[in-house]
Design an enzyme around this catalytic site. Sequence first.
Site, PDB file in Angstrom:
ATOM      1  N   HIS A 161       0.829  -1.213   0.000  1.00  0.00           N
ATOM      2  CA  HIS A 161       0.000   0.000   0.000  1.00  0.00           C
ATOM      3  C   HIS A 161       0.858   1.256   0.000  1.00  0.00           C
ATOM      4  CE1 HIS A 161      -2.336  -3.321   1.670  1.00  0.00           C
ATOM      5  NE2 HIS A 161      -3.430  -2.697   1.273  1.00  0.00           N
ATOM      6  N   HIS A 197      -4.153   3.030  -3.556  1.00  0.00           N
ATOM      7  CA  HIS A 197      -4.331   2.537  -2.182  1.00  0.00           C
ATOM      8  C   HIS A 197      -3.569   1.245  -1.936  1.00  0.00           C
ATOM      9  CE1 HIS A 197      -6.208   1.169   1.517  1.00  0.00           C
ATOM     10  NE2 HIS A 197      -6.410   0.014   0.919  1.00  0.00           N
ATOM     11  N   GLU A 215     -18.005  -4.511  24.360  1.00  0.00           N
ATOM     12  CA  GLU A 215     -17.134  -5.684  24.470  1.00  0.00           C
ATOM     13  C   GLU A 215     -15.935  -5.602  23.529  1.00  0.00           C
ATOM     14  OE1 GLU A 215     -20.378  -5.817  23.754  1.00  0.00           O
ATOM     15  OE2 GLU A 215     -21.296  -6.577  25.594  1.00  0.00           O
ATOM     16  N   HIS A 256     -28.339 -15.639  24.824  1.00  0.00           N
ATOM     17  CA  HIS A 256     -27.273 -15.417  25.793  1.00  0.00           C
ATOM     18  C   HIS A 256     -26.498 -16.690  26.129  1.00  0.00           C
ATOM     19  CE1 HIS A 256     -29.319 -11.624  26.168  1.00  0.00           C
ATOM     20  NE2 HIS A 256     -28.618 -11.222  27.197  1.00  0.00           N
TER      21      HIS A 256
END
Lengths: 677, 677
Positions: A27, A261, A415, A478
Amino acid sequence: MSALDLKAVNTIRLLAVDAVSAANSGHPGAPLGLAPAAHAVWKNLRFDPKDPKWIARDRFVLSNGHACALLYALLVLYGFDLTVEDLKQFRQLGSKTPGHPEVLDVPGVEVTTGPLGQGISNAVGLAIAQKQFSATYDKPEFKIVDSFVYAFLGDGCLMEGVSSEASSLAGHLQLGNLIAFWDDNRISIDGSTEVAFTEDVVARYRAYNWHILEVANGDSDLEGIAKAIEEAKKVTDKPTLIRLTTTIGYGSLAQGTHGVHGAPLKADDVKQLKEKWGFNPEESFAIPTEVSDYFKTVVAENLKVKAKWQEEFAAYKAKYPELGAEVQRRLDGKLPKNWADHLPRYTPEDKPVATRKLSEIVLTNIIPVVPEIIGGSADLTPSNLTRTAGSTDFQPPSTGLGDYSGRYIRYGVREHGMGAIMNGIAAFGANYKNYGGTFLNFVSYAAGAVRLAALSHHPVTWVATHDSIGLGEDGPTHQPIETLAHFRATPNISVWRPADGNEVSAAYYSAIQSTSTPHIIALSRQNLPHLEGSSVEVASLGGYTLIKHDKPDVIIVASGSEVSIAVDASKKLESEGFKAGVVSLPDFLTFDKQPLDYRLSVLPDGVPIISVEVMSTFGWSKYSHAQFGLNRFGASGKAPAIYKLFEFTPEGIAERAVKTIEFYKGKTVYSPLVAPF
Amino acid sequence: MSALDLKAVNTIRLLAVDAVSAANSGHPGAPLGLAPAAHAVWKNLRFDPKDPKWIARDRFVLSNGHACALLYALLVLYGFDLTVEDLKQFRQLGSKTPGHPEVLDVPGVEVTTGPLGQGISNAVGLAIAQKQFSATYDKPEFKIVDSFVYAFLGDGCLMEGVSSEASSLAGHLQLGNLIAFWDDNRISIDGSTEVAFTEDVVARYRAYNWHILEVANGDSDLEGIAKAIEEAKKVTDKPTLIRLTTTIGYGSLAQGTHGVHGAPLKADDVKQLKEKWGFNPEESFAIPTEVSDYFKTVVAENLKVKAKWQEEFAAYKAKYPELGAEVQRRLDGKLPKNWADHLPRYTPEDKPVATRKLSEIVLTNIIPVVPEIIGGSADLTPSNLTRTAGSTDFQPPSTGLGDYSGRYIRYGVREHGMGAIMNGIAAFGANYKNYGGTFLNFVSYAAGAVRLAALSHHPVTWVATHDSIGLGEDGPTHQPIETLAHFRATPNISVWRPADGNEVSAAYYSAIQSTSTPHIIALSRQNLPHLEGSSVEVASLGGYTLIKHDKPDVIIVASGSEVSIAVDASKKLESEGFKAGVVSLPDFLTFDKQPLDYRLSVLPDGVPIISVEVMSTFGWSKYSHAQFGLNRFGASGKAPAIYKLFEFTPEGIAERAVKTIEFYKGKTVYSPLVAPF
């Protein structure tokens, strides 16, 4: 920009371009656009290239890790243990210059980046650790780690949710030691950012309580960048985002397009770049002498700063012998002596307790004696039981909710951000052992960060409670089914599922001692009895025999909450005339590291083995001939009712054990542990 | 609020409270605070309780799924197939009222929620699908799906990165049909949101290009809420966020504290609530007649609307027979006849092609004939090859970049958001088969959404390219090791790893036909040959024999890019005097569904089996006796060099196959497929 600065910037640019061209892969776009900012930052960075782990260094994080040719060029120019020869091997097998910055492979790389959004979130962790360390040990006359964390990030990093989570928390925590540069080049792989990313980033970060600066001409305005850095440093109660407008592939014939890129520049393009910037178009990897001399002077200045720091640190240690010894111990990566004596031990007479509660007891015992343990929870503190009584929260003092020496972090419902921040805290050094709590099922939200912990050898610990259908009423959304398999299949993760108090202590013993392996400790919501035959020592082997028979008819191997049910099943089987051994296997990774002899003493040839775990059986055939598990999603209801429904009862296990005995009757049975290669 | 409205609101509140009390488990706080907003929305919602899948309905998404007692109360009151008796069974095993709203279990639930941040992101998907369907089929005289998507979300949803990703995209896409209510109650599980969530949410959403409204007294100001909804509907080029300031646990003695978040109210507290609101404190689950009558009138109005819609739809079908037939076919959930004839087929003479390219060819062939296929990529379009030539982007017409009938979605670098949006599109109905592209390794970023696709039976497809170390130079951060194991261990996910062109077609055949199973199709970056013996038909069995021997010495079972190497290894072994069968196993789930007879014909008793796959061996012992894989992270370098380093070559496989033959010589070998239970 002075002529010398310009030369230096263009040297950085061309080293990166040449590396990509030599590899014919990589890149070049971001390095060309970001070289001026990188130069401006590194000019002022505090570091020692020969001692890249110096605790007082400033940290530089390249969150857009695909731009690593830029970072490698800087590391070479500043005299880290990386050479032009290494640059020539960019992206080649076995080189010190892999396709993305890998902390284990490249001296001077702070954190492994590439997966977008992680680096900037790691940077938040680094900044938290610096604040916490500083608040704990600094004295008015000497600040041990008065440093800054600089991060570069691209549009991709900003689009990722993990960076949103970490950035929101960074603003809340008022991390004035964090300075981030947004490479606003308006290009991503799909082309213009106009196709998907038109939000007002500056307004968003302002909403996060960040200090915002803008540099309109990031391609050339070195002075503007330097001024922005100075401004950023002055604002001590907010992280700073510097919006740096750049041209991707600056100087290239294809500048400003996504063509630059992720693909090498054409040979002609490289030539014109070199000519334009006064370099020999026929030469590659050129470092003009004046440029190399200049970088040496920067390093020399830094070494002076470091020498002074060393002197002052010696004085600090003399004046504060106890604190000084503690800091030195931590810098040496050694735990306090006898810390493990504080791990609780249990006997079968102790009353049944949920392993999440046993985890709280461990933390309560060891946190006072191991100052490098800090932790938090993703807004599940009262469920995870991760905050010990009398803790101070890590909070900006101005909030009145805690202070920066606090050891408990309120992560919010974030999280993934928590996982990436945990990695950053570990990467800071100073022997930090940091943990984060959530439900086991939601560790998956952070999978991207957990994987990087494993790859980067961060010794972080996930306190993963509510580890099965045993959580009950919250139901299938869950209840983990695949989670343990996922992380057991990931290299270098210790996935503990302790069955009782001694096993919980063993899990923490492993986690806190770890220097290179992340741990996930899966803990029950429901109470579990303490097992006859368990101990911290045997559990520390990862797997061991709980009920031993001379010539068993069958061995039941189980983990966590199913071990005590397996013990009951064994008793039931005995009453039916069968000899059923029971093995507890709390951590596959640890068990796999034991000598084959030992492992075969646990899971020997000649005995059919049945595994029992209330989740996916996937992977259990490594240790067993027949698998009893749950290869479907769970159910909402009272935990005992769910266990009964799915027959995870002494009867249900015994019935399947008998079937296993009958199935293998008269057949030769080999231990699953022995393999042809 | 009129007396009747207040009574209705309090009836909703008390039904929720009573359900939580009966269960002695659940979340009363949010229902108490949100009942007025829920009542205001549902008063105006377009739906038919006896036809909950009516395509023209408004959608209501409870992103804070733990508040489901609120939703269940509404469903009961409005006459969905859910009764007070069901409410009494709240959170009990086998009930229709599980602990979080499950789309498969509860009539009227649009999407399964509970894992925070997912619902609001699903809502973005629902809104996209509505726009796309509408732009494709509506006519000026009749809009088939002129509907709104309402979502409730809490602070937790706002903290999660997945919602940031989806919300940013929703603003970019100008989804004026999306109206979200932020339950600003300033409480989460850890206590006050002051401890971790102090950002300016309103400013952030404004930065995302959302329309913002605020209702200061969400507890009581029904009129204000109704006005806000009207205002929101008027702004057609922006999604709306209504900041609704509420009191968690409104009315309870513990209102405004986190004590009312996740635990039942005390009996006394329930009593005083009922007394205060004019209900009999001794009675539970009361529905005053005037309230129940009122809800019936709302339904009756809705049924009139639906009758008119049916009439107009009949007229539409008469006037536009072709379009009408297509819409009807989609509503019936039937694919176009003979669509599968467009799947390409290959012979070994066709030149080697990367499976990601073969995926592009499939999409190019089938997209024109299957209008319900829409898709996109998380900013990896040119790498995933997910956008077929001549596609139109799904974009707001005002951008000039596409229009709402476009079938290609630019997701940006937002894997998790994409995953949750994909689920929402699938949940819309109308037979949408939508796919999303990213690198296989980064599907893990979206694990939370992928899991919900599996649990909720959304037939979405992940086009997961760059599926192994074969991606080469990007290195370990991008090379999946554990990813397939993770998703294979998850119930109800078809994880395909096709080896050649016919297998790619088989994977898509499975994916597009699927009505209840998400698919992940793992595709190579590197070219692969077309195999002798493969066909769409045999590959559709999930596993099949490529090289058959009467009495093989060994069977090599492999997937994806390793199959052709296994074929070469077999040839090499033949020259060494060994008979090595070769099995291709592109999808475990599909193979496991075949009759045992068939599976045993592929992996029979009496033959040692070695598996070969360049990633974690975890789980492969289900199908093999010895496993050749990569239980470590990969490396950055040229793909062939990495394959050679790790010995994934004909020689490397053959050597291990010989070891396997020798190891099992003289031993009785059983097929791993046969188990005692």
